[in-house]
Design a protein around this motif. Sequence first.
Motif, mmCIF file in Angstrom:
data_model
loop_
_atom_site.group_PDB
_atom_site.id
_atom_site.type_symbol
_atom_site.label_atom_id
_atom_site.label_comp_id
_atom_site.label_asym_id
_atom_site.label_seq_id
_atom_site.Cartn_x
_atom_site.Cartn_y
_atom_site.Cartn_z
ATOM 1 N N LYS A 158 36.436 32.862 11.395
ATOM 2 C CA LYS A 158 36.374 33.281 12.792
ATOM 3 C C LYS A 158 35.228 34.278 12.914
ATOM 4 C CE LYS A 158 40.140 31.085 14.017
ATOM 5 N NZ LYS A 158 40.122 29.927 14.960
ATOM 6 N N MET A 159 34.234 33.944 13.701
ATOM 7 C CA MET A 159 33.053 34.786 13.834
ATOM 8 C C MET A 159 33.145 35.594 15.123
ATOM 9 S SD MET A 159 31.621 33.843 11.027
ATOM 10 C CE MET A 159 29.976 34.561 11.070
ATOM 11 N N ASN A 160 32.974 36.924 14.977
ATOM 12 C CA ASN A 160 32.981 37.776 16.162
ATOM 13 C C ASN A 160 31.642 38.492 16.291
ATOM 14 O OD1 ASN A 160 33.011 40.048 14.438
ATOM 15 N ND2 ASN A 160 35.247 40.147 14.466
ATOM 16 N N ASN A 161 31.584 39.495 17.155
ATOM 17 C CA ASN A 161 30.305 40.164 17.437
ATOM 18 C C ASN A 161 30.214 41.541 16.793
ATOM 19 O OD1 ASN A 161 32.237 41.358 19.069
ATOM 20 N ND2 ASN A 161 30.866 41.600 20.836
ATOM 21 N N THR A 162 30.989 41.776 15.722
ATOM 22 C CA THR A 162 30.970 43.068 15.053
ATOM 23 C C THR A 162 30.426 42.925 13.641
ATOM 24 O OG1 THR A 162 33.164 42.934 14.000
ATOM 25 C CG2 THR A 162 33.089 43.584 16.326
ATOM 26 N N GLN A 163 30.404 44.029 12.896
ATOM 27 C CA GLN A 163 29.922 44.005 11.528
ATOM 28 C C GLN A 163 30.801 43.164 10.609
ATOM 29 O OE1 GLN A 163 29.255 47.934 10.005
ATOM 30 N NE2 GLN A 163 27.315 48.171 11.080
ATOM 31 N N GLN A 164 31.985 42.811 11.046
ATOM 32 C CA GLN A 164 32.813 41.903 10.266
ATOM 33 C C GLN A 164 32.140 40.548 10.133
ATOM 34 O OE1 GLN A 164 36.540 41.854 12.334
ATOM 35 N NE2 GLN A 164 37.216 43.833 11.521
ATOM 36 N N SER A 165 31.316 40.206 11.089
ATOM 37 C CA SER A 165 30.518 38.978 11.042
ATOM 38 C C SER A 165 29.045 39.381 11.124
ATOM 39 C CB SER A 165 30.903 38.042 12.195
ATOM 40 O OG SER A 165 32.270 37.684 12.123
ATOM 41 N N GLN A 166 28.522 39.423 12.346
ATOM 42 C CA GLN A 166 27.191 39.959 12.607
ATOM 43 C C GLN A 166 27.252 40.667 13.951
ATOM 44 O OE1 GLN A 166 23.845 37.199 10.672
ATOM 45 N NE2 GLN A 166 24.929 36.091 12.231
ATOM 46 N N VAL A 167 26.581 41.799 14.045
ATOM 47 C CA VAL A 167 26.567 42.528 15.319
ATOM 48 C C VAL A 167 25.771 41.703 16.324
ATOM 49 C CG1 VAL A 167 25.922 44.646 16.497
ATOM 50 C CG2 VAL A 167 26.765 44.734 14.135
ATOM 51 N N TYR A 168 26.380 41.470 17.486
ATOM 52 C CA TYR A 168 25.780 40.609 18.509
ATOM 53 C C TYR A 168 26.124 41.180 19.880
ATOM 54 C CZ TYR A 168 25.625 36.564 21.693
ATOM 55 O OH TYR A 168 25.405 35.724 22.762
ATOM 56 N N HIS A 169 25.096 41.470 20.689
ATOM 57 C CA HIS A 169 25.323 42.055 22.003
ATOM 58 C C HIS A 169 24.793 41.174 23.127
ATOM 59 C CE1 HIS A 169 25.988 46.510 20.630
ATOM 60 N NE2 HIS A 169 26.846 45.660 20.106
ATOM 61 N N GLY A 170 24.657 39.881 22.863
ATOM 62 C CA GLY A 170 24.222 38.977 23.912
ATOM 63 C C GLY A 170 22.810 39.247 24.386
ATOM 64 N N ALA A 171 22.487 38.701 25.565
ATOM 65 C CA ALA A 171 21.128 38.828 26.090
ATOM 66 C C ALA A 171 20.785 40.262 26.461
ATOM 67 C CB ALA A 171 20.951 37.913 27.300
ATOM 68 N N SER A 172 21.796 41.068 26.778
ATOM 69 C CA SER A 172 21.530 42.460 27.152
ATOM 70 C C SER A 172 20.987 43.262 25.980
ATOM 71 C CB SER A 172 22.815 43.119 27.670
ATOM 72 O OG SER A 172 23.238 42.509 28.874
ATOM 73 N N GLY A 173 21.235 42.815 24.772
ATOM 74 C CA GLY A 173 20.750 43.534 23.599
ATOM 75 C C GLY A 173 19.454 42.998 23.041
ATOM 76 N N GLU A 174 18.850 42.028 23.710
ATOM 77 C CA GLU A 174 17.638 41.399 23.178
ATOM 78 C C GLU A 174 16.413 42.302 23.305
ATOM 79 O OE1 GLU A 174 19.032 36.829 24.338
ATOM 80 O OE2 GLU A 174 17.152 37.634 25.132
ATOM 81 N N ASP A 175 15.424 41.993 22.490
ATOM 82 C CA ASP A 175 14.140 42.694 22.510
ATOM 83 C C ASP A 175 13.041 41.641 22.436
ATOM 84 O OD1 ASP A 175 11.702 43.963 20.967
ATOM 85 O OD2 ASP A 175 12.881 45.680 21.665
ATOM 86 N N PRO A 176 11.980 41.774 23.222
ATOM 87 C CA PRO A 176 10.923 40.745 23.211
ATOM 88 C C PRO A 176 10.352 40.493 21.826
ATOM 89 C CG PRO A 176 10.610 42.266 25.042
ATOM 90 C CD PRO A 176 11.701 42.851 24.195
ATOM 91 N N ARG A 177 10.267 41.517 20.990
ATOM 92 C CA ARG A 177 9.682 41.350 19.657
ATOM 93 C C ARG A 177 10.578 40.518 18.752
ATOM 94 N NH1 ARG A 177 8.858 47.763 19.326
ATOM 95 N NH2 ARG A 177 10.943 47.493 20.227
ATOM 96 N N THR A 178 11.866 40.778 18.806
ATOM 97 C CA THR A 178 12.771 39.988 17.977
ATOM 98 C C THR A 178 12.992 38.595 18.567
ATOM 99 O OG1 THR A 178 14.608 41.151 19.060
ATOM 100 C CG2 THR A 178 13.929 41.923 16.880
ATOM 101 N N ASN A 179 12.864 38.458 19.893
ATOM 102 C CA ASN A 179 12.925 37.127 20.494
ATOM 103 C C ASN A 179 11.776 36.251 19.984
ATOM 104 O OD1 ASN A 179 15.199 37.778 21.894
ATOM 105 N ND2 ASN A 179 14.311 37.578 23.940
ATOM 106 N N ARG A 180 10.605 36.858 19.807
ATOM 107 C CA ARG A 180 9.474 36.099 19.248
ATOM 108 C C ARG A 180 9.790 35.636 17.841
ATOM 109 N NH1 ARG A 180 4.954 38.234 17.949
ATOM 110 N NH2 ARG A 180 5.454 40.465 18.166
ATOM 111 N N ALA A 181 10.470 36.462 17.064
ATOM 112 C CA ALA A 181 10.843 36.078 15.698
ATOM 113 C C ALA A 181 11.842 34.930 15.718
ATOM 114 C CB ALA A 181 11.427 37.285 14.967
ATOM 115 N N ALA A 182 12.779 34.978 16.662
ATOM 116 C CA ALA A 182 13.755 33.889 16.775
ATOM 117 C C ALA A 182 13.067 32.593 17.189
ATOM 118 C CB ALA A 182 14.837 34.262 17.778
ATOM 119 N N ASP A 183 12.171 32.671 18.165
ATOM 120 C CA ASP A 183 11.455 31.471 18.625
ATOM 121 C C ASP A 183 10.554 30.904 17.533
ATOM 122 O OD1 ASP A 183 12.635 31.578 21.127
ATOM 123 O OD2 ASP A 183 10.995 32.724 22.035
ATOM 124 N N ALA A 184 9.937 31.780 16.750
ATOM 125 C CA ALA A 184 9.016 31.335 15.701
ATOM 126 C C ALA A 184 9.738 30.605 14.577
ATOM 127 C CB ALA A 184 8.250 32.528 15.139
#
Length: 569
Positions: A243-269
């Motif tokens: 069961k994957m959640n959005n905490t350190q028990q899995s991976q910290v995930y804050h949806g689109a509100s937590g995105e950054d243009p620099r890391t978005n480029r890394a994801a797209d690349a």
Amino acid sequence: MPRTRPGRAKKRTLTFAALGLAPVLLAGGVAVGGTGWIQSTGISLRADAPLTLTGHGHGHGRGMGQWGAYGYAKQGWKADKILRHYYGNTTAGKVDNPDVTVSLSEKQSVSVRADAGAKVGGQTVAPGQAVSLSGGNATITQGCGGAMVKTVSAQWVEPVNPAPNRPVDELLTFCGGGDKYRGALGLTGDGVSNKLHVDDYVKGVIPKESVPGWADSGGFEALKAQAVAARSYVLAGLASGRKMNNTQQSQVYHGASGEDPRTNRAADATAGQVRLRNGKPALTEFSASTGGYTAGGEFPAVIDDGDKVSPTHTWTATVSPASVASAFGVGAFRSFEVIEANGLGAGSGRVVKARIVGSNRTVEATGEEVRGKLQLKSGWFSIAGQKSMPKIVKPPMGPAAPGGGLGDFLDLSPLTALLSGSVPDLSALGLSDLSAVTGQLTPIIEQMIAVGTGALSAKQVALARSDNWQGSTGTVSRERSDNANGSTGTVDRNLTRGDNSQGSTGTVAKPELVTDGQGMHGLVQVLANGIIYYSPATGAQALFGQALTDFLNGGGLEVLGFPKADALD
């Protein structure tokens, strides 16, 4: 997978001299040791004296070290090289099932809107309208908290377009707080959940698990490596039933509100890229800082020279005897010592087992258990004043059962034809070119290096780093252009001297430790009709036929260095 983000204060190049060579394709093994073994100082630990611990790294140390990846990126390493280094028994691959579902632990209900509208239960939700989910039904209202428009049976609210990388006006936004998410939002048995394309998910992970600012200081390739690791990790976790959640028990995930243009480029690349083991996404764990040596386990333990840039590469902590005794419930404190360690890296390496003795009982705990109870940065530490040296216990290397051979967890079948001394039938293997075969050699060789059961002597290590290596039957010298029979492309017998020669039975030659003209160390595996060259920087590359002859006539390793690509003719 609990760990600490590398950017918060609280919270390899692989060398043969340090690691040795292993059986099967390689010979020898890990040279147990390191620098700075705990020495007898004549100081005894008093029950009332503060305990000083010296440690290395931050987190569990398994898989990729995020600060190490950043350090390597600043040295010019590409993301693929970083990933191959830390996840040595994996290969590069692509996503075949791109959708993931993760639970949003802090959300209690679903009441959302989208500027471009949405979809729910087969109904269109107009721009400006909102949707609330409850008990298997969806209520559409005129805006958040507005008049009811209609109620339909539904479990999920979906965006107008389910494709990844959609514009911000299509993202679902929570009425309370305004948090934005890509993909669909719904109520499941795990509570509020987010269902979306894995590439969209990764965009919400990287800035929370890594440091976006690394992109501005030569670390963009580290962010790309993080994207691939995050993508592989969630897919492997879900495939295994986690069961994957959005905490350190899995991976910290804050949806689109937590995105950054620099890391978005890394994801797209790196869109769709994962690390595979046995054809499936690997559970690519990572931690903030390895301290200079990874912990082993699912992936081979490797030197992490990139970690030198980490603010927690080395740390100290002071703990009171009373707090140690209280944490382990042993009564009045008597003693605390490391009794087993893995011998990899500074000091004695990571703690395998520690012993805490009190007036009521004695407790033995793993390094990770000590780390948790004493709130240390990692389980790699030594205790100042400890007089005895801990027993060295090698860490497990990969998922093989104790005593199992390499074949228990490495798929060697695609390499059989190549290692037997002939160019493989690529069509039979389902591969497009030779690089598809030799590309699998690098993680296998690195795994063999890490798993090795022998030990190089100090003399062998020293000689392996020099221009020549004295083997059991003679000197293995650098290659020269006269080691090829020019026009025929036949490799001369002098190339495989002594017991390393290709005999009439077709037995594959033993590997040779070599140094090229630029001082890089690696090995040469001679086949019947070609040679595999391996170095940590270039990976495994195979030369056959005229391509091999041209390489040798051009000066071989002495002049050209280790080949960077496969060549058949």
